[in-house]
Design a protein around this motif. Structure first.
Motif, mmCIF file in Angstrom:
data_model
loop_
_atom_site.group_PDB
_atom_site.id
_atom_site.type_symbol
_atom_site.label_atom_id
_atom_site.label_comp_id
_atom_site.label_asym_id
_atom_site.label_seq_id
_atom_site.Cartn_x
_atom_site.Cartn_y
_atom_site.Cartn_z
ATOM 1 N N THR A 33 0.820 -1.232 0.000
ATOM 2 C CA THR A 33 0.000 0.000 0.000
ATOM 3 C C THR A 33 0.847 1.273 0.000
ATOM 4 O OG1 THR A 33 -0.261 -0.387 2.380
ATOM 5 C CG2 THR A 33 -2.144 -0.891 0.980
ATOM 6 N N TRP A 34 2.154 1.146 0.229
ATOM 7 C CA TRP A 34 3.008 2.347 0.180
ATOM 8 C C TRP A 34 2.956 3.001 -1.199
ATOM 9 C CZ3 TRP A 34 7.432 3.968 -2.484
ATOM 10 C CH2 TRP A 34 8.078 5.102 -1.948
ATOM 11 N N LYS A 35 2.754 2.194 -2.230
ATOM 12 C CA LYS A 35 2.729 2.768 -3.586
ATOM 13 C C LYS A 35 1.552 3.735 -3.742
ATOM 14 C CE LYS A 35 2.261 -1.332 -5.794
ATOM 15 N NZ LYS A 35 1.739 -2.297 -4.816
ATOM 16 N N ILE A 36 0.492 3.507 -2.985
ATOM 17 C CA ILE A 36 -0.650 4.451 -3.029
ATOM 18 C C ILE A 36 -0.229 5.774 -2.377
ATOM 19 C CG2 ILE A 36 -3.024 4.867 -2.240
ATOM 20 C CD1 ILE A 36 -3.324 1.755 -2.094
ATOM 21 N N LEU A 37 0.491 5.665 -1.257
ATOM 22 C CA LEU A 37 0.914 6.858 -0.510
ATOM 23 C C LEU A 37 1.988 7.631 -1.263
ATOM 24 C CD1 LEU A 37 1.119 4.983 2.893
ATOM 25 C CD2 LEU A 37 -0.774 6.398 2.090
ATOM 26 N N ASP A 38 2.775 6.908 -2.067
ATOM 27 C CA ASP A 38 3.867 7.518 -2.832
ATOM 28 C C ASP A 38 3.364 8.215 -4.097
ATOM 29 O OD1 ASP A 38 6.690 7.858 -3.621
ATOM 30 O OD2 ASP A 38 6.225 6.369 -5.164
ATOM 31 N N SER A 39 2.206 7.797 -4.564
ATOM 32 C CA SER A 39 1.722 8.271 -5.868
ATOM 33 C C SER A 39 1.427 9.776 -5.876
ATOM 34 C CB SER A 39 0.441 7.506 -6.232
ATOM 35 O OG SER A 39 -0.221 8.147 -7.289
ATOM 36 N N ASP A 40 1.687 10.377 -7.017
ATOM 37 C CA ASP A 40 1.339 11.794 -7.187
ATOM 38 C C ASP A 40 -0.174 12.007 -7.254
ATOM 39 O OD1 ASP A 40 3.993 12.436 -7.161
ATOM 40 O OD2 ASP A 40 4.201 12.489 -9.353
ATOM 41 N N LYS A 41 -0.924 10.919 -7.342
ATOM 42 C CA LYS A 41 -2.398 11.030 -7.345
ATOM 43 C C LYS A 41 -2.927 11.476 -5.994
ATOM 44 C CE LYS A 41 -2.995 9.204 -11.459
ATOM 45 N NZ LYS A 41 -3.380 10.084 -12.542
ATOM 46 N N LYS A 42 -2.106 11.281 -4.932
ATOM 47 C CA LYS A 42 -2.486 11.663 -3.561
ATOM 48 C C LYS A 42 -3.806 11.016 -3.137
ATOM 49 C CE LYS A 42 1.070 14.362 -3.322
ATOM 50 N NZ LYS A 42 2.275 13.768 -2.775
ATOM 51 N N ALA A 43 -3.995 9.776 -3.550
ATOM 52 C CA ALA A 43 -5.232 9.076 -3.187
ATOM 53 C C ALA A 43 -5.118 8.495 -1.781
ATOM 54 C CB ALA A 43 -5.483 7.951 -4.188
ATOM 55 N N LYS A 44 -6.262 8.221 -1.177
ATOM 56 C CA LYS A 44 -6.270 7.541 0.113
ATOM 57 C C LYS A 44 -6.318 6.033 -0.138
ATOM 58 C CE LYS A 44 -8.032 11.329 2.685
ATOM 59 N NZ LYS A 44 -9.078 12.089 3.237
ATOM 60 N N ILE A 45 -5.882 5.265 0.881
ATOM 61 C CA ILE A 45 -5.779 3.814 0.708
ATOM 62 C C ILE A 45 -7.136 3.215 0.314
ATOM 63 C CG2 ILE A 45 -5.334 1.625 1.905
ATOM 64 C CD1 ILE A 45 -3.207 3.123 3.565
ATOM 65 N N MET A 46 -8.172 3.554 1.080
ATOM 66 C CA MET A 46 -9.494 2.985 0.797
ATOM 67 C C MET A 46 -9.988 3.381 -0.587
ATOM 68 S SD MET A 46 -10.863 0.944 2.907
ATOM 69 C CE MET A 46 -12.602 0.987 2.568
ATOM 70 N N GLU A 47 -9.770 4.645 -0.906
ATOM 71 C CA GLU A 47 -10.229 5.189 -2.198
ATOM 72 C C GLU A 47 -9.595 4.402 -3.353
ATOM 73 O OE1 GLU A 47 -9.960 9.573 -4.379
ATOM 74 O OE2 GLU A 47 -8.768 9.164 -2.601
ATOM 75 N N ALA A 48 -8.279 4.174 -3.261
ATOM 76 C CA ALA A 48 -7.579 3.472 -4.348
ATOM 77 C C ALA A 48 -8.001 2.017 -4.426
ATOM 78 C CB ALA A 48 -6.073 3.583 -4.140
ATOM 79 N N CYS A 49 -8.203 1.387 -3.255
ATOM 80 C CA CYS A 49 -8.572 -0.039 -3.267
ATOM 81 C C CYS A 49 -9.992 -0.248 -3.787
ATOM 82 C CB CYS A 49 -8.438 -0.633 -1.863
ATOM 83 S SG CYS A 49 -6.718 -0.777 -1.327
ATOM 84 N N LEU A 50 -10.840 0.760 -3.626
ATOM 85 C CA LEU A 50 -12.224 0.613 -4.092
ATOM 86 C C LEU A 50 -12.376 1.009 -5.561
ATOM 87 C CD1 LEU A 50 -14.149 2.006 -0.986
ATOM 88 C CD2 LEU A 50 -14.205 -0.330 -1.853
ATOM 89 N N ASP A 51 -11.500 1.874 -6.034
ATOM 90 C CA ASP A 51 -11.590 2.365 -7.407
ATOM 91 C C ASP A 51 -10.448 1.724 -8.217
ATOM 92 O OD1 ASP A 51 -11.466 3.743 -9.789
ATOM 93 O OD2 ASP A 51 -11.718 5.724 -8.898
ATOM 94 N N LEU A 52 -10.754 0.652 -8.918
ATOM 95 C CA LEU A 52 -9.692 -0.116 -9.570
ATOM 96 C C LEU A 52 -9.100 0.601 -10.785
ATOM 97 C CD1 LEU A 52 -11.206 -3.698 -9.113
ATOM 98 C CD2 LEU A 52 -9.394 -2.603 -7.780
ATOM 99 N N GLU A 53 -9.852 1.554 -11.361
ATOM 100 C CA GLU A 53 -9.252 2.352 -12.446
ATOM 101 C C GLU A 53 -8.166 3.264 -11.872
ATOM 102 O OE1 GLU A 53 -12.244 4.337 -14.701
ATOM 103 O OE2 GLU A 53 -13.154 2.443 -15.336
#
Lengths: 379, 45
Positions: A33-53
């Motif tokens: 899940t660090w890759k979500i936190l590292d991303s320039d998208k600035k997404a939250k963990i739950m948000e990224a896991c629920l939105d597969l696009e």
């Protein structure tokens, strides 16, 4: 381009398992899940896991930045799009801290071993669902099944994208857990009660393994018979339940399944990888007869040099500690990586020593520095 | 339009049959297979 690079990476990674001298340093990402936190998208963990696009955009961005040769996770670990519609994601997620944790659960009572062995589907429906999620509606169940389909399709899609567009092989062609992991890791009994069952209800634990191990073996055999040509390893497993066992318990409840996976892999001239959480070294004596060239183990806890000395026929994946990646300097990280590459020699895939999940497990600067070194260093 | 699936599920074998039937966006065989797979996987969710 994708096909050429895919073959190059397959040769590099499989060559490492065979202890061949590589042309460059093979690398593996143990980043979750660090890759979500590292991303320039600035997404939250739950948000990224629920939105597969969104998850696809994040894992693409991660690869384009770091260019690992293979990935433990491509946004395919947390099935929140299945569990969330039922009212509980199943993990404790703190988006402010950037943390994700799995609770220790006990979803099966002491006297229910016979019941789950007799009918695992009905046990899941009548006992596990209500204990884990409480009540939910048929509409919620419908949404969970739709999420299950979506998640399955994402798994297929993202593997294809990585193979065809980026030339990145699948890490594993098939996954087979020891039956004991259902009791321990997946919360049927959990840490506390499983530990007790091994002492007080050992015959029931044996019966559970006897009932479930044949399916594990059949699945591994089928995978080895067909062999996915785009995967590095034909067989993959995760070892975690051994963390609460002594050597005698490991022999009785765990090694029996691992030995079957190893023997099948050798029989079919395949390759297996074991993702070992907690210590592998404690059980080194069980792995002395593994022939060279068939097995790789991802080491999370032990000193890699000690494992190499104790189990010289097993290829190793891992290396950079999260403490160093999170708080060290780029120079310190590269120096550590160099010491591993030079000290371990052949039979080594450079990775990280823990599942990189939390915000402070790593910094972009450090991971980039290690990857730049690995990708440019000729051997 | 009223959603006919707002009732709480019944965690009995009969309730499982109804849950399979509620998956009317799938062919019956696939519905049965996916519902069973999800029941077995429930511990891992």
């Amino acid at each position: 381009m994708g096909n050429e690079l895919l073959q190059e990476r397959l040769d590099l990674l499989k060559g490492a398992v065979r202890f061949e001298t590589p042309g460059r340093i093979p690398t593996s990402s143990n980043v979750w899940t660090w890759k979500i936190l590292d991303s320039d998208k600035k997404a939250k963990i739950m948000e990224a896991c629920l939105d597969l696009e969104l998850m696809e955009e994040i894992v693409r961005e991660f690869h384009e930045r770091y260019r690992f040769d293979m990935y433990e996770d491509l946004g395919t670990r947390n099935m929140f799009c299945v569990s969330d519609p039922l009212g509980d994601p199943g993990y404790v997620v703190n988006d402010e801290l950037g943390s994700i944790n799995a609770p220790d659960l006990c979803l099966m009572e002491d006297d229910e071993y016979d019941e789950i062995i007799a009918d695992p589907v009905m046990f899941g429906w009548t006992k596990v669902f209500p204990r884990k999620f409480g009540s939910f509606t048929y509409e919620q169940f419908r949404q969970a099944v739709k999420g299950f389909q979506r998640f399955g399709a994402y798994n297929v899609h993202i593997a294809k994208v990585f193979a065809e567009e980026y030339g990145v092989p699948r890490l594993k062609g098939s996954v087979h857990f020891s039956p004991v992991e259902d009791l321990f890791s997946w919360g049927l009994r959990g840490f506390k009660y499983f530990s007790r069952d091994m002492r007080r209800s050992a015959d029931k634990v044996d019966a559970f393994i006897d009932a479930n191990e044949p399916a594990m073996v059949a699945g591994a055999r089928a995978a080895l018979e067909t062999k996915d040509p785009s995967a590095v390893f034909d067989v993959y497993t995760v070892m975690l339940a051994h963390s609460c066992m002594n050597a005698k318990q490991f022999d009785r409840f765990y090694y029996r399944s691992m030995k079957k996976l190893i023997d099948l892999t050798v029989e079919y001239n395949g390759m297996a990888t074991f993702f070992c959480e907690d210590s592998f070294l404690r059980f080194k004596d069980f792995f002395q007869d593994v022939p060279k060239g068939y097995l790789d183990v991802t080491i999370e806890q032990d000193d890699l040099f000690q494992v190499r000395e104790a189990c010289p026929t097993i290829a190793l994946t891992g290396g950079l500690p999260s403490t160093l990646l999170g708080t060290g300097t780029p120079e310190e990280c590269v120096d550590f990586a160099k010491s591993l590459v030079e000290g371990l020699g052949n039979g080594f895939i450079l990775g990280q020593s823990k599942m990189i999940s939390f915000r402070k497990d790593c910094t972009r600067e450090n991971l980039l520095a290690v990857q730049e070194y690995a990708l440019n260093q000729k051997l | 339009m009223e959603n006919k699936y707002q009732e709480n599920v019944d965690f009995t074998p009969e309730g499982f049959k109804k849950a399979v039937e509620s998956l009317d966006f799938l062919p019956p065989e696939a519905a049965q297979k996916l519902a069973a797979a999800l029941a077995v996987a429930a511990k891992r969710l």
